[in-house]
Design a protein around this motif. Sequence first.
Motif, PDB file in Angstrom:
ATOM      1  N   TYR A  36     -50.920  56.304  90.693  1.00 40.35           N
ATOM      2  CA  TYR A  36     -52.006  55.204  91.412  1.00 40.35           C
ATOM      3  C   TYR A  36     -53.211  55.848  91.548  1.00 40.35           C
ATOM      4  O   TYR A  36     -53.182  57.056  92.258  1.00 40.35           O
ATOM      5  CB  TYR A  36     -51.124  54.624  92.700  1.00 40.35           C
ATOM      6  CG  TYR A  36     -52.078  54.015  93.611  1.00 40.35           C
ATOM      7  CD1 TYR A  36     -52.653  52.846  93.327  1.00 40.35           C
ATOM      8  CD2 TYR A  36     -52.582  54.707  94.788  1.00 40.35           C
ATOM      9  CE1 TYR A  36     -53.539  52.124  94.173  1.00 40.35           C
ATOM     10  CE2 TYR A  36     -53.492  54.115  95.710  1.00 40.35           C
ATOM     11  CZ  TYR A  36     -53.912  52.906  95.193  1.00 40.35           C
ATOM     12  OH  TYR A  36     -54.885  52.316  96.147  1.00 40.35           O
ATOM     13  N   ALA A  37     -54.233  55.135  91.371  1.00 39.32           N
ATOM     14  CA  ALA A  37     -55.577  55.831  91.401  1.00 39.32           C
ATOM     15  C   ALA A  37     -56.166  54.862  92.768  1.00 39.32           C
ATOM     16  O   ALA A  37     -56.445  53.697  92.536  1.00 39.32           O
ATOM     17  CB  ALA A  37     -56.367  55.469  90.146  1.00 39.32           C
ATOM     18  N   PRO A  40     -60.058  53.363  90.673  1.00 28.57           N
ATOM     19  CA  PRO A  40     -60.025  53.256  89.417  1.00 28.57           C
ATOM     20  C   PRO A  40     -61.516  53.108  88.759  1.00 28.57           C
ATOM     21  O   PRO A  40     -62.257  52.543  89.559  1.00 28.57           O
ATOM     22  CB  PRO A  40     -59.081  52.131  88.780  1.00 28.57           C
ATOM     23  CG  PRO A  40     -59.256  51.155  90.209  1.00 28.57           C
ATOM     24  CD  PRO A  40     -59.155  52.230  91.432  1.00 28.57           C
ATOM     25  N   ALA A 133     -59.538  46.046  87.469  1.00 26.03           N
ATOM     26  CA  ALA A 133     -58.648  46.976  87.977  1.00 26.03           C
ATOM     27  C   ALA A 133     -57.134  46.871  87.627  1.00 26.03           C
ATOM     28  O   ALA A 133     -56.030  47.629  87.292  1.00 26.03           O
ATOM     29  CB  ALA A 133     -58.912  47.635  89.389  1.00 26.03           C
ATOM     30  N   ALA A 137     -54.673  48.266  84.708  1.00 29.49           N
ATOM     31  CA  ALA A 137     -53.817  49.353  85.435  1.00 29.49           C
ATOM     32  C   ALA A 137     -52.693  49.918  84.690  1.00 29.49           C
ATOM     33  O   ALA A 137     -51.923  49.302  84.137  1.00 29.49           O
ATOM     34  CB  ALA A 137     -53.310  48.532  86.609  1.00 29.49           C
ATOM     35  N   GLU A 143     -50.691  48.379  91.806  1.00 35.56           N
ATOM     36  CA  GLU A 143     -51.671  47.231  91.951  1.00 35.56           C
ATOM     37  C   GLU A 143     -51.243  46.098  92.715  1.00 35.56           C
ATOM     38  O   GLU A 143     -51.995  45.680  93.330  1.00 35.56           O
ATOM     39  CB  GLU A 143     -52.129  46.941  90.663  1.00 35.56           C
ATOM     40  CG  GLU A 143     -53.221  48.253  90.001  1.00 35.56           C
ATOM     41  CD  GLU A 143     -54.439  48.641  90.984  1.00 35.56           C
ATOM     42  OE1 GLU A 143     -55.178  47.650  91.634  1.00 35.56           O
ATOM     43  OE2 GLU A 143     -54.684  49.709  90.968  1.00 35.56           O
TER      44      GLU A 143
END
Length: 501
Positions: A36-37, A40, A133, A137, A143
Motif C-alpha cells: 500500500y502506498a 501514490p 489512484a 492501484a 484502496e
Amino acid sequence: MASMSIALNRFGLGARPGEDPGGDPRAWLEQQLARYAIAPPPLAGQPASGTLVAQFADYREQIGRLRKAAGPSPAPASGTPLLSPKPAGAMAPLVAPPPVVQAGDDPAEALRKQFGQQSRDLYNGAVTARALAAIQAPAPFAERLVHFWANHFAISGDKMEVTNLAGAFEFEAIRPHLMGSFRDMLFAVERHPAMLLFLDQAVSVGPNSPLAVRAGNRLNVRRNLGLNENLAREIMELHTLGVRTGYSQADVTEFARALTGWTVAGFGRGPVAKFTGATGRPGDFVFADAMHEPGTRTILGQQWPQAGEAQATAVLDHLATHPATARHIATKLARHFAGDDPPPRLVARLGANFVKTGGNLPSLYRTLIASPECWAPGTVKFKSPWEWSISAMRAVGTQQLQPNAVPGLMYQLGQPVWKPGSPAGWDDVAGAWAGPDAVLRRVEAAERMAQRTRDQIDPRARAAAMFPAALSPATAQAIARAESNSQGVALMLVAPEFLRR
C-alpha cells in the motif's frame, strides 16, 4: 464465486488486464497490505489543507473588503455541481489578483464567480486523482479500505470551504493511518479542518468560557457565540459507539462542552481571534482555551476532570477502544465484505480482534481475509456507483481520464464523490443502489465506455479473466453472441457478475 474471482472483485476493485492473484488469493491480499502506498503518483501535486485554508481565508477577506466598499451583494452560492474541465493535479491559484472590472460590474460578484470556478477545478482535480489512484492501484484491497474509511468518517462538500478540503481530508487524515490504529485515524479525522468546519466545531464556544463571558460584557466582540453539538453527536453515533448503544443526549451535550476550544487556525479574524489565541499556520488544529467550557464533565457514567484540551482527548481515547465501538466497526466491515446482513460470527470475530489489539487495523484486515464468511460463494454485495465505475474502468484498461469525466459520471449515477449530503455517508446496502432507474444509468454509461474501446477488446477473453472460474454460462453465451466486440464489452459491464461482487 471462485476464490480467485472473490479476491479480485469482492476484496479488490475489479480485475485489470493481466492481473493475476496467483495460486493463493489470500496470500495475494495479505501482500497488498505491505504494498500500500500512502501517496501514490496520481495524488502528486494535490494541495495541502493548509494551503487551501489560507487561500479561502484570503478570498473571504477580499470579498469582505470589496463588499464593504461596494455595498450589499448576493451571498456566495454553495452546493453547485462541480463539473469544470481541469487536469488532475493542475489548478490556478485559488485567489488570484482582483479581476478586471468593467463599468457596471460588481467586483465582489466577479471575484466570487472566479473563486467558484477555481473551486470546481480543484474538486475535479481531486476526484480525478482519487479515481486514477484506484484504477492504477497495485494494492486494490488497500484502496478499497481507503474508500471504506472515507465513507465511515464522511464529510459532505455542501459548503465551499468543505468542498475545497474534501480531497485533502481523505489524503491527509485517512490514507496515512490506513495501516495504523483506529485510534490514530480517529484523532486525525476529528482534528482535520474539513471535519471541524463541516460539523461547525470550529465555532463552538462554551457558554461559560472566557470568550463567552467577555462577549457578554460587550468587550469588542460581536459574534453569535454558542455551543455546537454536531461533532460530539457524530463522533458517538457514527464514528465510534454507534446508534442505540447506551449514551444519552446529556452525554452528547457534555462531550460537546469538553470539545469546545477545538478549532482551526486561519479562519478567525479581528478581536475574537486575538482574544482566543487561535493562531498558527492556516489549517492547523489549535486548541483555543478561551473558547473552552471550564469544569468537570460527566460522560458515559464517568467523571472527566481534565483541564483544557486534555479533557476531550481523554474522552476520545476512551471511545476509540470502547466495546461498543468494536462492535460498530466490526458490523460495518462485515457488512462491506460479507453481505448486507452481516454474519454474526464474523461480527463477533472482528469485534474480539478489535478489543484484543486495541483497534489495530492491519489485524482487522487479516481477520477479514482469514474469515470463511468473506469467501462465501456467489455474489453477496451490489456495487455502489463508485465501485462499479472504478471496476468498469479497470476492466477496460483505462489509463487516463478526461478532467471532468469521473465527477460527471458520479453525478449521473447518483453518488457524487465526497458529497453524501449527510455525515452518515453513503449507504452500503443493495436497496440504496439497485433500483431500475439506477441500473439503466449504468447501462447507458457502460455503452459509452464500450464505444470508446473501438472494438479493440475481445470481450469473451476479458470476461473470463475478470471472473476466473466464476463466469456463468448465461453471461458467457450473451457476450459470445454480441454483434461486435464493443457490444460484448457493454454486456460484460452490466452482467450480474459485474453489477455485484
